[in-house]
Enzyme design. Structure first.
Site, PDB file in Angstrom:
ATOM      1  N   CYS A  77      44.563  29.801  23.913  1.00  0.00           N
ATOM      2  CA  CYS A  77      45.072  30.608  25.028  1.00  0.00           C
ATOM      3  C   CYS A  77      46.512  31.020  24.756  1.00  0.00           C
ATOM      4  O   CYS A  77      47.173  30.459  23.891  1.00  0.00           O
ATOM      5  CB  CYS A  77      45.050  29.803  26.318  1.00  0.00           C
ATOM      6  SG  CYS A  77      43.445  29.127  26.701  1.00  0.00           S
ATOM      7  N   GLY A  87      43.526  35.005  23.258  1.00  0.00           N
ATOM      8  CA  GLY A  87      42.454  34.844  24.233  1.00  0.00           C
ATOM      9  C   GLY A  87      42.117  36.165  24.875  1.00  0.00           C
ATOM     10  O   GLY A  87      43.020  36.864  25.336  1.00  0.00           O
ATOM     11  N   ASN A 139      47.882  26.013  27.676  1.00  0.00           N
ATOM     12  CA  ASN A 139      47.237  26.305  26.402  1.00  0.00           C
ATOM     13  C   ASN A 139      46.974  24.983  25.718  1.00  0.00           C
ATOM     14  O   ASN A 139      47.894  24.197  25.514  1.00  0.00           O
ATOM     15  CB  ASN A 139      48.163  27.182  25.525  1.00  0.00           C
ATOM     16  CG  ASN A 139      47.696  27.270  24.069  1.00  0.00           C
ATOM     17  OD1 ASN A 139      48.494  27.319  23.162  1.00  0.00           O
ATOM     18  ND2 ASN A 139      46.399  27.286  23.855  1.00  0.00           N
ATOM     19  N   GLY A 140      45.721  24.744  25.368  1.00  0.00           N
ATOM     20  CA  GLY A 140      45.391  23.495  24.697  1.00  0.00           C
ATOM     21  C   GLY A 140      44.142  22.903  25.286  1.00  0.00           C
ATOM     22  O   GLY A 140      43.357  23.603  25.939  1.00  0.00           O
ATOM     23  N   TYR A 161      45.386  31.055  10.868  1.00  0.00           N
ATOM     24  CA  TYR A 161      44.610  32.072  11.550  1.00  0.00           C
ATOM     25  C   TYR A 161      45.102  32.463  12.941  1.00  0.00           C
ATOM     26  O   TYR A 161      45.152  33.641  13.269  1.00  0.00           O
ATOM     27  CB  TYR A 161      43.154  31.583  11.690  1.00  0.00           C
ATOM     28  CG  TYR A 161      42.300  32.448  12.589  1.00  0.00           C
ATOM     29  CD1 TYR A 161      41.722  33.622  12.118  1.00  0.00           C
ATOM     30  CD2 TYR A 161      42.085  32.098  13.933  1.00  0.00           C
ATOM     31  CE1 TYR A 161      40.946  34.422  12.955  1.00  0.00           C
ATOM     32  CE2 TYR A 161      41.314  32.890  14.764  1.00  0.00           C
ATOM     33  CZ  TYR A 161      40.744  34.045  14.279  1.00  0.00           C
ATOM     34  OH  TYR A 161      39.994  34.832  15.092  1.00  0.00           O
TER      35      TYR A 161
HETATM   36  P1  5GP Z   1      31.874  32.556   9.973  1.00  0.00           P
HETATM   37  O1  5GP Z   1      31.794  33.066   8.557  1.00  0.00           O
HETATM   38  O2  5GP Z   1      32.000  31.107  10.010  1.00  0.00           O
HETATM   39  O3  5GP Z   1      30.743  33.063  10.822  1.00  0.00           O
HETATM   40  O4  5GP Z   1      33.176  33.152  10.685  1.00  0.00           O
HETATM   41  C1  5GP Z   1      34.434  32.914  10.188  1.00  0.00           C
HETATM   42  C2  5GP Z   1      35.301  34.020  10.667  1.00  0.00           C
HETATM   43  O5  5GP Z   1      35.554  33.870  12.048  1.00  0.00           O
HETATM   44  C3  5GP Z   1      36.647  34.069   9.968  1.00  0.00           C
HETATM   45  O6  5GP Z   1      36.777  35.338   9.392  1.00  0.00           O
HETATM   46  C4  5GP Z   1      37.671  33.956  11.081  1.00  0.00           C
HETATM   47  O7  5GP Z   1      38.671  34.956  10.916  1.00  0.00           O
HETATM   48  C5  5GP Z   1      36.904  34.224  12.336  1.00  0.00           C
HETATM   49  N1  5GP Z   1      37.405  33.478  13.496  1.00  0.00           N
HETATM   50  C6  5GP Z   1      37.700  34.059  14.669  1.00  0.00           C
HETATM   51  N2  5GP Z   1      38.108  33.166  15.571  1.00  0.00           N
HETATM   52  C7  5GP Z   1      38.102  31.981  14.981  1.00  0.00           C
HETATM   53  C8  5GP Z   1      38.451  30.686  15.424  1.00  0.00           C
HETATM   54  O8  5GP Z   1      38.874  30.439  16.556  1.00  0.00           O
HETATM   55  N3  5GP Z   1      38.305  29.703  14.533  1.00  0.00           N
HETATM   56  C9  5GP Z   1      37.863  29.959  13.259  1.00  0.00           C
HETATM   57  N4  5GP Z   1      37.796  28.943  12.407  1.00  0.00           N
HETATM   58  N5  5GP Z   1      37.542  31.166  12.814  1.00  0.00           N
HETATM   59  C10 5GP Z   1      37.641  32.177  13.656  1.00  0.00           C
HETATM   60 MG    MG Z   2      38.372  36.865  10.092  1.00  0.00          MG
END
Ligand code: 5GP
Ligand code: MG
Ligand code: SF4
Length: 466
Positions: free
Chosen positions: A1, A27, A102-103, A249
């Site tokens: 968030c 978010g 947030n958290g 990220y």
């Molecule tokens: P997957 O290949 O596992 O389906 O998706 C990974 C992708 O989801 C990555 O490109 C990452 O940028 C995106 N992603 C978006 N939001 C999140 C998040 O909150 N956690 C993680 N680990 N990846 C996320």
């Molecule tokens: Mg991505």
């Protein structure tokens, strides 16, 4: 968030809406603002993006006052429902109280059970409401003492902003500072009271032209009112474990967190990756947007050209954050498309931040192959995601995490890549300026990769979460 707060600036709600807009990446489910005009509180909250919720002048005019706090919701606990939109506002014995959080609390369910037994009535399924009840039933007299009392009972990761009539705005980071919170000030307030801003990230200070003052420290409470900023330390010094995934990220690349530019950390991770797992190829292509800075770093280090082989449509939210699998799968196709002119006949290094379920990665690799790429080499800027996050990032349970169940070779096969490599723990920490991953005196939380959880998982151990 994302959380944001203003104290002592005219039209505080308008600034808060702008701040929330800069924090939109944290978010996209819902947004809310509570303002205080010196006498009464005003609130507006709704599901949707900040621009949709606060796009109209009449809505902002309905939130008068020189103090306001706001919140962008990214659902981790509690479902997508209006009653789960923050800030939470409550009238209690000591007047009004607004809280934005947030958290994620790791003992929310345990505390909630006890509070319900004592007769507390909950209106939402959010863990944040537990904090509000703890403040309301505390036997202390002032909002500050009540917040400290509540803080000693909650466990987990929390960057909080509260607003009360008598104690002004308060900001707080959990004892280990897992989630970020920074302090800023509007220019022109040097010689007068007010002008204070609290925000999850510095990019939200930049949008309104506020100066960055400092990070709120782990375990620090700041009380902001006409006397300025007063710090309280209810926990003493218990260390610091800022979330390493914010760098990889979650945070925006133009933010500076804990003294480090997120962009520079990401480009350095890309450089480390190129050194650790270089491969013969023709071009380096980021999976936008999260892979962009690290792909730049990778290209720079390897000497290979950086190309926009995947184009992103910016009018779709982050795929991962959408609540259901069905929408998430749809979202991927809506979001990325392959740029044939760049990919055809090339050996491609794809750079992305993480593999969670593996569904996005598989689709992207297939898409790049369908556009004519000869080889696809996937490079990931985090170590394998093997464990869920219980501190505010929405990772699925272990059984849905590709890396929890599969070897590197099985993962490579599952995403259909010619080769697959993740950054090493040491490489990641080198990018943060360390020699490698500290063996003792850890500096960051990296539990979703290492399984080393720095804050006790009370609900999980009591089987109150699955
Ligand atoms: P997957 O290949 O596992 O389906 O998706 C990974 C992708 O989801 C990555 O490109 C990452 O940028 C995106 N992603 C978006 N939001 C999140 C998040 O909150 N956690 C993680 N680990 N990846 C996320
Ligand atoms: Mg991505
Ligand atoms: Fe960040 Fe991972 Fe720790 Fe969660 S478990 S706080 S995502 S490093």
């Amino acid at each position: 968030c994302g959380v944001f707060g203003v104290w002592g600036v005219p039209n505080a709600a308008a600034l808060t809406a702008l701040g929330l807009h800069a924090l939109q990446h944290r978010g996209q489910e819902a947004a809310g603002i509570v303002s205080f005009d010196g006498e009464s509180f005003h609130q507006h909250k709704a599901l949707g993006l900040v621009g949709d919720v606060f796009g109209s002048q009449t809505v902002i005019e309905g939130l008068p006052g020189e103090a306001a706090i706001g919140h962008n919701r990214y659902g981790t606990t509690g479902g997508t429902h209006v009653r789960n939109v923050q800030p939470i506002y409550a009238d209690y014995a000591f007047g009004g109280l607004a809280v934005a959080h947030n958290g994620n609390l790791t003992n929310a369910a345990t505390l909630r059970q006890a509070l319900v037994k004592r007769g507390c009535i909950f209106h939402s399924t959010m863990d944040t409401e537990v904090i509000v009840h703890l403040i309301a039933i505390s036997l202390y007299d002032t909002a500050i003492d009540r917040l400290m009392d509540a803080a000693k009972q909650i466990k987990g990761a929390y960057s909080l902003i509260t607003l009360t009539p008598d104690n002004g705005m308060m900001g707080m980071r959990d004892p280990l500072g897992v989630r970020p919170l920074v302090l800023g000030r509007m220019p022109g307030y040097e010689k007068k009271a007010g002008g204070w801003i609290l925000a999850s990230e510095t990019c939200a200070l930049d949008i309104i032209g506020a100066d960055y003052v400092r990070d709120i420290e782990p375990g620090e409470i700041v009380v902001i009112n006409g006397d300025g900023v007063t710090s309280l330390w209810p926990f003493g010094d218990v260390g610091r474990r800022f979330c390493i995934f914010e760098y990889i990220y979650f945070a925006r690349p133009d933010s500076v967190l804990e003294g480090q530019s997120v962009y520079e950390v990401r480009t350095r991770i890309g450089g480390e990756l190129a050194r650790e797992s270089g491969v013969e190829a023709d071009i380096v292509v980021p999976v936008p947007d999260s892979g962009v800075p690290s792909a730049i770093g990778y290209a720079h280090e390897s000497g290979l050209p950086y190309e926009m082989g995947i184009v992103r449509n910016h009018y779709v939210g982050r795929t991962f954050i959408q609540p259901t699998d069905q929408i998430r799968n749809l979202g991927v196709k809506m979001k990325h498309s392959a740029n044939k002119a760049v990919l055809e006949g090339r050996r491609v290094i794809l750079v992305d931040d993480s593999i969670v379920r593996g569904t996005t990665s598989r689709k992207i690799v297939d898409m790049v192959r369908a556009a004519g790429a000869k080889e696809v080499h996937m490079r990931i800027t985090s170590p394998p995601t093997k464990h869920p996050c219980f501190y505010g990032i929405d990772t699925p349970s272990e059984k849905h995490l590709l890396a929890a169940r599969h070897s590197l070779e099985e993962m490579r096969e599952a995403i259909n890549a010619d080769s697959l490599a993740f950054i090493s723990f040491d490489g990641l920490y080198r990018a943060l300026g360390h020699q490698g991953r500290p063996v003792a005196n850890h500096t960051n939380c990296d539990a979703c990769f290492s399984g080393d959880y720095p804050i006790s998982l009370v609900d999980k151990e009591g089987k109150l979460v699955q």
